[in-house]
Write an enzyme that holds these catalytic residues in place. Structure first.
Site, PDB file in Angstrom:
ATOM      1  N   HIS A   1       0.880  -1.438  -0.184  1.00  9.81           N
ATOM      2  CA  HIS A   1      -0.026  -0.310   0.021  1.00  9.81           C
ATOM      3  C   HIS A   1       0.673   1.363   0.104  1.00  9.81           C
ATOM      4  O   HIS A   1       0.290   2.356  -0.385  1.00  9.81           O
ATOM      5  CB  HIS A   1      -0.970   0.078   1.373  1.00  9.81           C
ATOM      6  CG  HIS A   1      -0.372   0.233   2.585  1.00  9.81           C
ATOM      7  ND1 HIS A   1      -0.262  -0.884   3.457  1.00  9.81           N
ATOM      8  CD2 HIS A   1      -0.133   1.184   3.180  1.00  9.81           C
ATOM      9  CE1 HIS A   1       0.399  -0.400   4.637  1.00  9.81           C
ATOM     10  NE2 HIS A   1       0.448   1.056   4.245  1.00  9.81           N
TER      11      HIS A   1
ATOM     12  N   ASP B   1      -0.013  -7.736   1.375  1.00  6.36           N
ATOM     13  CA  ASP B   1       0.425  -6.128   1.814  1.00  6.36           C
ATOM     14  C   ASP B   1       1.926  -6.064   1.572  1.00  6.36           C
ATOM     15  O   ASP B   1       2.391  -5.457   2.306  1.00  6.36           O
ATOM     16  CB  ASP B   1      -0.043  -5.722   2.947  1.00  6.36           C
ATOM     17  CG  ASP B   1      -0.187  -4.157   2.785  1.00  6.36           C
ATOM     18  OD1 ASP B   1       0.112  -3.546   1.891  1.00  6.36           O
ATOM     19  OD2 ASP B   1      -0.233  -3.550   3.970  1.00  6.36           O
TER      20      ASP B   1
ATOM     21  N   SER C   1       4.471   2.646   7.809  1.00  9.09           N
ATOM     22  CA  SER C   1       4.381   1.414   7.150  1.00  9.09           C
ATOM     23  C   SER C   1       5.641   1.000   6.447  1.00  9.09           C
ATOM     24  O   SER C   1       5.925   2.036   5.635  1.00  9.09           O
ATOM     25  CB  SER C   1       2.990   1.750   6.167  1.00  9.09           C
ATOM     26  OG  SER C   1       1.965   1.929   6.749  1.00  9.09           O
TER      27      SER C   1
END
Length: 333
Positions: A138, A168, A275
């Site tokens: 992402h 992911d 992230s």
């Protein structure tokens, strides 16, 4: 570790005193290499002295080994995590957040991705010296341009090698890079609740930010979106990456196209921009890729409440290692 020492050619009856004749001089028989003539009786006083000296040497050796063992378990070299035996942190800084940060920070990068939908900022982990980097899908999803900045401020352009939206995960490669410091990938199967961990990333674009905490839970079923347009939410200051847990959605709508993975839960502070960064054990090994966190912010009016509340999630590094061949082969799932 215990060690023992024996003096060649000498025997000392454990019941014999310094000046007492042996009860049965024929037992045990003298060794084959004993001298032909018995020593003068007065010299027998040296036997106990020699025995005491030998015992002292053995005691010193045992004492040293015991002290070493105690130091390994409770001293300055204490290792807080048993997830892997590989040690990246220098011996003098084992078990310290500062030691982990110094050893691993050069392997963590800031990633800026730009697309027609906007821009996002995240983090990544260098896994090869020529610039292979693992991050979250992402972070780079739908990006037309990817810029990577290393811990020393050097900037590179990167290309996507492979993606796996179901986990992911993404693998990108820096252009014209060499001599980079690759991180050591640990073994997440040995991670335990309560293990101390360190997180390194670029929350809100603040590159090289270090936080610490513990593993607060294992095998959390975390659900995240797989749509490309959702990836751009990572760059919005008031919203974290949306995810779902226990039937509830956090940080926004996850949409209809989602995927679920088993995650490590940590209370180490994570914020938008973390992230793709590293969750690290106290030996300096990467045990997870930070992927989601809960933020109470839901709108601009509540942005003052934004931030970590100690609910962060990371993809176990064993999941990453199992996916590397697929990513290197150019998967686009």
């Amino acid at each position: 570790m215990t060690e023992s020492f024996h003096r060649s050619g000498e025997y000392q009856n454990p019941h014999e005193g310094p000046q007492q004749a042996p009860v049965n001089p024929e037992w045990p028989p003298p060794p084959a290499y004993a001298p032909a003539h018995a020593p003068h009786p007065k010299k027998r006083k040296r036997g106990p002295v020699a025995l005491i000296a030998a015992v002292a040497i053995v005691a010193a050796a045992i004492g040293g080994g015991t002290a070493y063992g105690i130091q390994e378990l409770t001293g300055n070299d204490t290792v807080a995590s048993s997830s892997t035996s590989t040690t990246v942190v220098p011996a003098g800084q084992k078990g310290t957040v500062a030691g982990v940060a110094k050893a691993v920070s050069p392997s963590i990068v800031e990633i800026s991705a730009r697309s027609n939908a906007g821009s996002s900022t995240g983090s990544g982990v260098i896994i090869t010296g020529d610039g292979e980097i693992v991050t979250n899908n992402h972070v780079i999803s739908g990006a037309s341009q990817i810029k990577v900045t290393t811990s020393d401020g050097t900037s590179y352009t990167a290309k996507v090698v492979g993606t796996d939206s179901k986990k992911d995960l993404a693998l990108i490669k820096l252009e014209n890079a060499s001599g980079l410091k690759a991180a050591t990938l640990g073994d997440s199967s040995g991670v335990r609740v309560g293990d101390q961990v360190v997180a390194i990333g670029s929350p809100e674009g603040l590159s090289g930010t270090v936080t610490s905490g513990i593993i607060s839970a294992l095998d959390r079923d975390v659900t995240v979106p797989t749509e490309e347009d959702q990836g751009q939410q990572q760059g919005q200051p008031d919203d974290g990456w949306p995810f779902e847990f226990g039937g509830r959605q956090f940080n926004g709508d996850t949409g209809n196209d989602t995927t679920t993975y088993k995650a490590l839960q940590t209370d180490a502070s994570l914020n938008p921009g973390n992230s793709g960064g590293a969750l690290i054990d106290m030996n300096g090994n990467i045990i997870g890729i930070n992927s989601a966190m809960y933020s109470p912010a839901g709108s601009a009016s509540s942005s003052s409440d934004a931030g970590s509340v100690g609910l962060g999630f990371a993809i176990p590094i064993n999941t990453v290692k199992a996916d590397l061949a697929k990513l290197r082969a150019g998967a686009t799932d």
